[in-house]
Design a protein around this motif. Sequence first.
Motif, PDB file in Angstrom:
ATOM      1  N   PRO A   1      -9.790  -1.073   0.147  1.00  0.00           N
ATOM      2  CA  PRO A   1      -9.069   0.026  -0.500  1.00  0.00           C
ATOM      3  C   PRO A   1      -9.251   1.406   0.140  1.00  0.00           C
ATOM      4  CG  PRO A   1     -11.003  -0.580  -1.782  1.00  0.00           C
ATOM      5  CD  PRO A   1     -10.910  -1.575  -0.670  1.00  0.00           C
ATOM      6  N   GLU A   2     -10.257   1.617   0.973  1.00  0.00           N
ATOM      7  CA  GLU A   2     -10.495   2.953   1.537  1.00  0.00           C
ATOM      8  C   GLU A   2      -9.573   3.215   2.711  1.00  0.00           C
ATOM      9  OE1 GLU A   2     -13.017   5.591   0.654  1.00  0.00           O
ATOM     10  OE2 GLU A   2     -12.312   4.464  -1.072  1.00  0.00           O
ATOM     11  N   LYS A   3      -9.064   4.461   2.786  1.00  0.00           N
ATOM     12  CA  LYS A   3      -8.163   4.842   3.900  1.00  0.00           C
ATOM     13  C   LYS A   3      -8.949   4.983   5.194  1.00  0.00           C
ATOM     14  CE  LYS A   3      -3.782   5.993   2.834  1.00  0.00           C
ATOM     15  NZ  LYS A   3      -2.671   5.915   3.754  1.00  0.00           N
ATOM     16  N   ALA A   4      -8.310   4.624   6.298  1.00  0.00           N
ATOM     17  CA  ALA A   4      -8.874   4.827   7.632  1.00  0.00           C
ATOM     18  C   ALA A   4     -10.324   4.352   7.731  1.00  0.00           C
ATOM     19  CB  ALA A   4      -8.763   6.301   8.033  1.00  0.00           C
ATOM     20  N   THR A   5     -10.576   3.163   7.206  1.00  0.00           N
ATOM     21  CA  THR A   5     -11.932   2.612   7.180  1.00  0.00           C
ATOM     22  C   THR A   5     -11.883   1.137   7.569  1.00  0.00           C
ATOM     23  OG1 THR A   5     -12.439   4.085   5.342  1.00  0.00           O
ATOM     24  CG2 THR A   5     -13.964   2.273   5.692  1.00  0.00           C
TER      25      THR A   5
ATOM     26  N   THR B   1       0.699   1.603   9.189  1.00  0.00           N
ATOM     27  CA  THR B   1      -0.009   2.856   9.435  1.00  0.00           C
ATOM     28  C   THR B   1      -0.907   3.226   8.256  1.00  0.00           C
ATOM     29  OG1 THR B   1       0.262   5.146  10.122  1.00  0.00           O
ATOM     30  CG2 THR B   1       1.939   4.288   8.664  1.00  0.00           C
ATOM     31  N   SER B   2      -0.517   2.804   7.048  1.00  0.00           N
ATOM     32  CA  SER B   2      -1.315   3.171   5.877  1.00  0.00           C
ATOM     33  C   SER B   2      -2.616   2.372   5.799  1.00  0.00           C
ATOM     34  CB  SER B   2      -0.502   2.999   4.595  1.00  0.00           C
ATOM     35  OG  SER B   2      -0.157   1.658   4.426  1.00  0.00           O
ATOM     36  N   VAL B   3      -2.664   1.193   6.436  1.00  0.00           N
ATOM     37  CA  VAL B   3      -3.921   0.429   6.404  1.00  0.00           C
ATOM     38  C   VAL B   3      -4.694   0.561   7.714  1.00  0.00           C
ATOM     39  CG1 VAL B   3      -2.980  -1.273   4.810  1.00  0.00           C
ATOM     40  CG2 VAL B   3      -2.929  -1.738   7.268  1.00  0.00           C
ATOM     41  N   CYS B   4      -4.087   1.175   8.729  1.00  0.00           N
ATOM     42  CA  CYS B   4      -4.723   1.257  10.045  1.00  0.00           C
ATOM     43  C   CYS B   4      -6.054   2.005   9.946  1.00  0.00           C
ATOM     44  CB  CYS B   4      -3.807   1.964  11.041  1.00  0.00           C
ATOM     45  SG  CYS B   4      -4.592   2.182  12.653  1.00  0.00           S
TER      46      CYS B   4
ATOM     47  N   VAL C   1       0.828  -1.198   0.000  1.00  0.00           N
ATOM     48  CA  VAL C   1       0.000   0.000   0.000  1.00  0.00           C
ATOM     49  C   VAL C   1       0.866   1.254   0.000  1.00  0.00           C
ATOM     50  CG1 VAL C   1      -1.834   1.234   1.194  1.00  0.00           C
ATOM     51  CG2 VAL C   1      -1.777  -1.248   1.227  1.00  0.00           C
ATOM     52  N   GLN C   2       1.803   1.293   0.920  1.00  0.00           N
ATOM     53  CA  GLN C   2       2.580   2.516   1.078  1.00  0.00           C
ATOM     54  C   GLN C   2       4.074   2.260   0.932  1.00  0.00           C
ATOM     55  OE1 GLN C   2       1.955   5.293   4.231  1.00  0.00           O
ATOM     56  NE2 GLN C   2       3.957   4.901   5.100  1.00  0.00           N
ATOM     57  N   GLY C   3       4.540   1.150   1.496  1.00  0.00           N
ATOM     58  CA  GLY C   3       5.963   0.835   1.552  1.00  0.00           C
ATOM     59  C   GLY C   3       6.672   1.247   0.276  1.00  0.00           C
ATOM     60  N   SER C   4       7.693   2.086   0.418  1.00  0.00           N
ATOM     61  CA  SER C   4       8.406   2.575  -0.750  1.00  0.00           C
ATOM     62  C   SER C   4       9.158   1.428  -1.414  1.00  0.00           C
ATOM     63  CB  SER C   4       9.389   3.655  -0.318  1.00  0.00           C
ATOM     64  OG  SER C   4      10.319   3.103   0.579  1.00  0.00           O
ATOM     65  N   TYR C   5       9.546   1.654  -2.661  1.00  0.00           N
ATOM     66  CA  TYR C   5      10.344   0.666  -3.390  1.00  0.00           C
ATOM     67  C   TYR C   5      11.610   0.378  -2.593  1.00  0.00           C
ATOM     68  CZ  TYR C   5      12.942  -1.530  -7.129  1.00  0.00           C
ATOM     69  OH  TYR C   5      13.671  -2.429  -7.863  1.00  0.00           O
ATOM     70  N   ALA C   6      12.169   1.430  -2.008  1.00  0.00           N
ATOM     71  CA  ALA C   6      13.401   1.278  -1.224  1.00  0.00           C
ATOM     72  C   ALA C   6      13.186   0.331  -0.054  1.00  0.00           C
ATOM     73  CB  ALA C   6      13.863   2.640  -0.734  1.00  0.00           C
ATOM     74  N   ALA C   7      12.061   0.498   0.655  1.00  0.00           N
ATOM     75  CA  ALA C   7      11.801  -0.334   1.829  1.00  0.00           C
ATOM     76  C   ALA C   7      11.607  -1.786   1.443  1.00  0.00           C
ATOM     77  CB  ALA C   7      10.568   0.187   2.568  1.00  0.00           C
ATOM     78  N   ARG C   8      10.989  -2.003   0.271  1.00  0.00           N
ATOM     79  CA  ARG C   8      10.686  -3.372  -0.138  1.00  0.00           C
ATOM     80  C   ARG C   8      11.890  -4.106  -0.705  1.00  0.00           C
ATOM     81  NH1 ARG C   8       6.978  -2.784  -4.234  1.00  0.00           N
ATOM     82  NH2 ARG C   8       6.562  -0.596  -3.798  1.00  0.00           N
TER      83      ARG C   8
ATOM     84  N   ALA D   1      -4.970  -5.215  11.716  1.00  0.00           N
ATOM     85  CA  ALA D   1      -4.682  -4.911  10.308  1.00  0.00           C
ATOM     86  C   ALA D   1      -3.202  -4.606  10.107  1.00  0.00           C
ATOM     87  CB  ALA D   1      -5.517  -3.725   9.839  1.00  0.00           C
ATOM     88  N   CYS D   2      -2.568  -4.007  11.130  1.00  0.00           N
ATOM     89  CA  CYS D   2      -1.143  -3.664  11.049  1.00  0.00           C
ATOM     90  C   CYS D   2      -0.300  -4.923  10.825  1.00  0.00           C
ATOM     91  CB  CYS D   2      -0.694  -2.911  12.300  1.00  0.00           C
ATOM     92  SG  CYS D   2      -1.281  -3.593  13.867  1.00  0.00           S
ATOM     93  N   VAL D   3      -0.665  -5.984  11.564  1.00  0.00           N
ATOM     94  CA  VAL D   3       0.064  -7.251  11.427  1.00  0.00           C
ATOM     95  C   VAL D   3      -0.194  -7.844  10.046  1.00  0.00           C
ATOM     96  CG1 VAL D   3       0.326  -9.584  12.346  1.00  0.00           C
ATOM     97  CG2 VAL D   3      -0.155  -7.682  13.903  1.00  0.00           C
ATOM     98  N   ALA D   4      -1.463  -7.769   9.624  1.00  0.00           N
ATOM     99  CA  ALA D   4      -1.841  -8.355   8.334  1.00  0.00           C
ATOM    100  C   ALA D   4      -1.118  -7.668   7.185  1.00  0.00           C
ATOM    101  CB  ALA D   4      -3.353  -8.239   8.138  1.00  0.00           C
ATOM    102  N   ALA D   5      -0.894  -6.365   7.307  1.00  0.00           N
ATOM    103  CA  ALA D   5      -0.264  -5.620   6.216  1.00  0.00           C
ATOM    104  C   ALA D   5       1.254  -5.701   6.259  1.00  0.00           C
ATOM    105  CB  ALA D   5      -0.676  -4.151   6.289  1.00  0.00           C
ATOM    106  N   CYS D   6       1.812  -5.912   7.436  1.00  0.00           N
ATOM    107  CA  CYS D   6       3.265  -5.851   7.593  1.00  0.00           C
ATOM    108  C   CYS D   6       3.966  -6.965   6.815  1.00  0.00           C
ATOM    109  CB  CYS D   6       3.640  -5.960   9.073  1.00  0.00           C
ATOM    110  SG  CYS D   6       5.424  -5.950   9.327  1.00  0.00           S
ATOM    111  N   PRO D   7       4.940  -6.612   5.972  1.00  0.00           N
ATOM    112  CA  PRO D   7       5.672  -7.668   5.257  1.00  0.00           C
ATOM    113  C   PRO D   7       6.446  -8.581   6.208  1.00  0.00           C
ATOM    114  CG  PRO D   7       6.663  -5.507   4.852  1.00  0.00           C
ATOM    115  CD  PRO D   7       5.391  -5.268   5.592  1.00  0.00           C
ATOM    116  N   ASN D   8       6.672  -8.120   7.438  1.00  0.00           N
ATOM    117  CA  ASN D   8       7.374  -8.942   8.434  1.00  0.00           C
ATOM    118  C   ASN D   8       6.418  -9.614   9.407  1.00  0.00           C
ATOM    119  OD1 ASN D   8      10.082  -8.074   7.612  1.00  0.00           O
ATOM    120  ND2 ASN D   8       9.436  -6.094   8.409  1.00  0.00           N
TER     121      ASN D   8
END
Lengths: 210, 248
Positions: B77-81, B221-224, A89-96, B164-171
């Motif tokens: 897809p909606e922010k803060a929703t 934070t972007s999906v929160c 969603v947001q993560g920059s190319y650099a971060a990824r 949602a933060c955990v779900a979105a986090c690549p880690n």
Amino acid sequence: MAISGTALVLFLILHMVGNLKIFFGAEAFDHYAHWLREIGAPLLPHSGFLWIQRVGLLVALGLHIWSAAVLTIRARKARPVKYAHRKPVQGSYAARTMRWGGVIVFFFVVYHILDLTTRTFNPVADPAQANAAIVQGFAPGRWYVTAFYVLAVVTLGFHLRHGIWSGLQTLGVSNARRERVLKATAFAVAFVTCAGFLAVPFAVLTGLVK
Amino acid sequence: MSLKLRIWRQADAQDKGSMVTYQLQNVSPDMSFLEMLDVLNERLTLDGEDPVAFDHDCREGICGMCSLVINGIPHGPEKATTTCQLHMRHFTDGQTIDIEPWRAAAFPVVKDLVVDRRAFDKIIQAGGYISAPTGSAPDAHASPVPKADADAAFEAATCIGCGACVAACPNGSGMLFTAAKITHLGLMPQGQPERHTRVIDMINAHDEAGFGGCTNTGECTSVCPKGIPLETIARLNKDYRQALRAAS
């Protein structure tokens, strides 16, 4: 990650600034290369400072890779089942691209040492002739060397852009007010470092440095 | 609207699970995303099939029960929703929508789209509280709090713990959730006595629960749905650093 990264970033900036000495002429650059070996003399033996620095960098690099490996393993374990549909969603190319970017930079560093420190892959074997090694090393005939160098430096730029800000965040330096400034600073440092490193091979290619 | 839904179906925690495709007609653009799933479930029930299990409760965006990764984004897809506040008008007729559960080792799937989020409770139990003497409520303004701090603490306290933060986090890291509570309590005078032990204990509980480490990618934070800022993580890191120094 942040502490070892700080040491590596400081070295990179000094290394980049040192490289720019090449624009002051062959003699100045060779003299700079010679001076690096004499820092701390006569207290330190020949190349004494360099070896201290090399050991320090090796430790920092080792810790950096070790932390990255731990984080990567934890990340893999934390998500055993992957998403069928995943969209950053947001993560920059650099971060990824921190992990694979780091691997590319690592292989470049190995090559870079074999090229310009040990001169294994360099046409100029005499260690005193630093300027000649650069000019002949980046000669148009060896375009693939330059191409790999550019790729590695750009990758490094991305790595720094996320890495510097991320390190400041990890060390707890960032906050809501400073976030924008710190991100902009990270970008500026990454950009300037990148430009400084790229200036040398491009100066050789255009004949500015002979 | 007519939609093609690809939904994760998994009978129980042991089942392997897979994406199953459903066609759904006559979806009103005014429906919420969960109402759309209700319509699907009514049809599945009438057809004698097992309805899709998903978490929901208040349906007004404050309880933190609803989840769902919609087309790769937690809460859609909606922010803060939250998913319950997401309406079908944000989708197009004939669209394919992929619906998956939160994916994290710390949040095992219970059934279909329902995950077990008790790992968050463990983090809160480790330090997400204050010690207060019991008795009658203290006088208002007995402990003055600067307005800016009160606002920042409140912003962090709006975390609904949806994950949602955990779900979105690549880690697969739960750092934003942990940091929201550290920030909320750390900004208040009532949170000071346990400030150092809180951050150490909560981070330990976070790591033990099997969450990954934070690399500051900012996906969380972007999906929160409550817009908890990334700054909270810097605050957590600062508290952690100070706690380690105080301990040594």
